[in-house]
Motif scaffolding. Structure first.
Motif, PDB file in Angstrom:
ATOM      1  N   MET A 151       0.848  -1.177   0.000  1.00  0.00           N
ATOM      2  CA  MET A 151       0.000   0.000   0.000  1.00  0.00           C
ATOM      3  C   MET A 151       0.892   1.237   0.000  1.00  0.00           C
ATOM      4  N   LYS A 152       0.524   2.180  -0.823  1.00  0.00           N
ATOM      5  CA  LYS A 152       1.249   3.445  -0.877  1.00  0.00           C
ATOM      6  C   LYS A 152       0.285   4.558  -0.491  1.00  0.00           C
ATOM      7  N   ILE A 153       0.779   5.518   0.266  1.00  0.00           N
ATOM      8  CA  ILE A 153      -0.009   6.675   0.662  1.00  0.00           C
ATOM      9  C   ILE A 153       0.663   7.921   0.101  1.00  0.00           C
ATOM     10  N   SER A 154      -0.089   8.694  -0.658  1.00  0.00           N
ATOM     11  CA  SER A 154       0.373  10.001  -1.102  1.00  0.00           C
ATOM     12  C   SER A 154      -0.283  11.018  -0.175  1.00  0.00           C
ATOM     13  N   LEU A 155       0.546  11.768   0.529  1.00  0.00           N
ATOM     14  CA  LEU A 155       0.049  12.660   1.571  1.00  0.00           C
ATOM     15  C   LEU A 155       0.460  14.098   1.295  1.00  0.00           C
ATOM     16  N   SER A 156      -0.520  14.977   1.283  1.00  0.00           N
ATOM     17  CA  SER A 156      -0.273  16.410   1.220  1.00  0.00           C
ATOM     18  C   SER A 156      -0.496  16.940   2.632  1.00  0.00           C
ATOM     19  N   LEU A 157       0.536  17.531   3.213  1.00  0.00           N
ATOM     20  CA  LEU A 157       0.458  18.006   4.599  1.00  0.00           C
ATOM     21  C   LEU A 157       0.696  19.505   4.643  1.00  0.00           C
ATOM     22  N   GLN A 158      -0.280  20.214   5.170  1.00  0.00           N
ATOM     23  CA  GLN A 158      -0.182  21.667   5.335  1.00  0.00           C
ATOM     24  C   GLN A 158      -0.174  21.954   6.830  1.00  0.00           C
ATOM     25  N   GLN A 159       0.929  22.494   7.307  1.00  0.00           N
ATOM     26  CA  GLN A 159       1.056  22.762   8.740  1.00  0.00           C
ATOM     27  C   GLN A 159       1.174  24.260   8.987  1.00  0.00           C
ATOM     28  N   ASP A 160       0.072  24.968   8.774  1.00  0.00           N
ATOM     29  CA  ASP A 160       0.076  26.402   9.023  1.00  0.00           C
ATOM     30  C   ASP A 160       0.157  26.700  10.515  1.00  0.00           C
ATOM     31  N   PHE A 161      -0.268  25.751  11.313  1.00  0.00           N
ATOM     32  CA  PHE A 161      -0.269  25.947  12.762  1.00  0.00           C
ATOM     33  C   PHE A 161       0.544  24.831  13.390  1.00  0.00           C
ATOM     34  N   GLN A 162       1.641  25.206  14.034  1.00  0.00           N
ATOM     35  CA  GLN A 162       2.518  24.224  14.660  1.00  0.00           C
ATOM     36  C   GLN A 162       2.771  24.614  16.112  1.00  0.00           C
ATOM     37  N   VAL A 163       2.970  23.607  16.943  1.00  0.00           N
ATOM     38  CA  VAL A 163       3.308  23.837  18.342  1.00  0.00           C
ATOM     39  C   VAL A 163       4.390  22.839  18.744  1.00  0.00           C
ATOM     40  N   PRO A 164       5.264  23.230  19.671  1.00  0.00           N
ATOM     41  CA  PRO A 164       6.367  22.338  20.052  1.00  0.00           C
ATOM     42  C   PRO A 164       5.925  21.002  20.640  1.00  0.00           C
TER      43      PRO A 164
ATOM     44  N   LEU B 266       3.571  19.110  19.830  1.00  0.00           N
ATOM     45  CA  LEU B 266       2.942  18.219  18.871  1.00  0.00           C
ATOM     46  C   LEU B 266       3.729  18.275  17.559  1.00  0.00           C
ATOM     47  N   LYS B 267       4.791  17.497  17.515  1.00  0.00           N
ATOM     48  CA  LYS B 267       5.617  17.444  16.307  1.00  0.00           C
ATOM     49  C   LYS B 267       5.072  16.354  15.393  1.00  0.00           C
ATOM     50  N   LEU B 268       4.619  16.749  14.223  1.00  0.00           N
ATOM     51  CA  LEU B 268       4.016  15.817  13.282  1.00  0.00           C
ATOM     52  C   LEU B 268       5.047  15.416  12.236  1.00  0.00           C
ATOM     53  N   LYS B 269       5.269  14.133  12.151  1.00  0.00           N
ATOM     54  CA  LYS B 269       6.224  13.611  11.180  1.00  0.00           C
ATOM     55  C   LYS B 269       5.461  12.869  10.096  1.00  0.00           C
ATOM     56  N   ARG B 270       5.797  13.173   8.859  1.00  0.00           N
ATOM     57  CA  ARG B 270       5.117  12.590   7.708  1.00  0.00           C
ATOM     58  C   ARG B 270       5.098  11.056   7.773  1.00  0.00           C
ATOM     59  N   GLY B 271       6.212  10.441   8.156  1.00  0.00           N
ATOM     60  CA  GLY B 271       6.275   8.987   8.241  1.00  0.00           C
ATOM     61  C   GLY B 271       5.305   8.414   9.259  1.00  0.00           C
ATOM     62  N   GLU B 272       5.184   9.084  10.409  1.00  0.00           N
ATOM     63  CA  GLU B 272       4.234   8.632  11.442  1.00  0.00           C
ATOM     64  C   GLU B 272       2.793   8.768  10.965  1.00  0.00           C
ATOM     65  N   LEU B 273       2.504   9.888  10.297  1.00  0.00           N
ATOM     66  CA  LEU B 273       1.143  10.098   9.792  1.00  0.00           C
ATOM     67  C   LEU B 273       0.781   9.020   8.779  1.00  0.00           C
ATOM     68  N   LYS B 274       1.710   8.711   7.883  1.00  0.00           N
ATOM     69  CA  LYS B 274       1.453   7.670   6.878  1.00  0.00           C
ATOM     70  C   LYS B 274       1.241   6.309   7.541  1.00  0.00           C
ATOM     71  N   LYS B 275       1.996   6.030   8.604  1.00  0.00           N
ATOM     72  CA  LYS B 275       1.830   4.755   9.313  1.00  0.00           C
ATOM     73  C   LYS B 275       0.421   4.656   9.899  1.00  0.00           C
ATOM     74  N   VAL B 276      -0.060   5.733  10.497  1.00  0.00           N
ATOM     75  CA  VAL B 276      -1.410   5.743  11.078  1.00  0.00           C
ATOM     76  C   VAL B 276      -2.452   5.538   9.983  1.00  0.00           C
ATOM     77  N   ILE B 277      -2.281   6.237   8.873  1.00  0.00           N
ATOM     78  CA  ILE B 277      -3.227   6.129   7.766  1.00  0.00           C
ATOM     79  C   ILE B 277      -3.213   4.712   7.193  1.00  0.00           C
ATOM     80  N   LYS B 278      -2.031   4.159   6.963  1.00  0.00           N
ATOM     81  CA  LYS B 278      -1.917   2.799   6.424  1.00  0.00           C
ATOM     82  C   LYS B 278      -2.535   1.781   7.361  1.00  0.00           C
ATOM     83  N   THR B 279      -2.269   1.914   8.648  1.00  0.00           N
ATOM     84  CA  THR B 279      -2.818   0.982   9.632  1.00  0.00           C
ATOM     85  C   THR B 279      -4.343   1.043   9.621  1.00  0.00           C
ATOM     86  N   THR B 280      -4.884   2.254   9.539  1.00  0.00           N
ATOM     87  CA  THR B 280      -6.338   2.434   9.504  1.00  0.00           C
ATOM     88  C   THR B 280      -6.936   1.780   8.270  1.00  0.00           C
ATOM     89  N   LEU B 281      -6.373   2.077   7.118  1.00  0.00           N
ATOM     90  CA  LEU B 281      -6.919   1.550   5.867  1.00  0.00           C
ATOM     91  C   LEU B 281      -6.759   0.035   5.773  1.00  0.00           C
TER      92      LEU B 281
END
Length: 160
Positions: free
Chosen positions: A1-14, A16-31
């Protein structure tokens, strides 16, 4: 499974560091949990209170910010086989609401964000807890199972 992810982080806080790899893992696990193993694409926008408020008012008629909004793709099913990837849609996650809810519910902000990401992805593929009690229970059960696969606790357990 491949996930193409567009991530817009206009609002960031120390905290809550969002890493693209972690987000893709969550999405892949869900799907994968719900037997979707296609090449999928989705967008995630992390926004502030004002943007969440405006979008929630415009699209849901609710005059307040919210934690996550989902905008499922409206591409017709008969077009999907012609595409390289299955477009799921877009999620808008309000970081200040995530942080406030985390504090109020005595939850780790990263864990709460992860729960909302799972919740939002389920919405993108058609799950809707607002249709009734049966649908809400089905969606919550899926969320609990998926989060357990990610090593996270049941988000619906009461916090003291």
């Amino acid at each position: 499974m491949k996930i193409s992810l567009s991530l817009q982080q206009d609002f960031q806080v120390p905290q809550l560091k969002l890493k693209r790899g972690e987000l893709k893992k969550v999405i892949k696990t869900t799907l994968h949990h719900i037997n979707i193993d296609d090449h999928c694409e989705l967008g995630i926008a992390c926004v502030d209170l004002n943007e969440s408020h405006q979008l929630n008012l415009q699209y849901r008629g609710k005059d307040k910010p919210t934690n996550v909004l989902s905008f499922p793709s409206d591409i017709p099913e008969d077009i999907l086989p012609m595409l390289d990837a299955r477009p799921l849609g877009d999620l808008v996650i309000c970081i200040p609401v995530v942080l406030t809810e985390s504090q109020q519910q005595n939850k780790n902000p990263h864990d709460h964000f992860t729960h909302l990401l799972v919740h939002g992805v389920l919405h993108l593929i058609g799950y809707d807890h607002e249709l009734g009690e049966t649908e809400a229970e089905e969606m919550e059960t899926l969320e609990i199972e998926i989060l357990a696969k990610l090593g996270l606790d049941n988000p619906y357990d009461e916090r003291v």
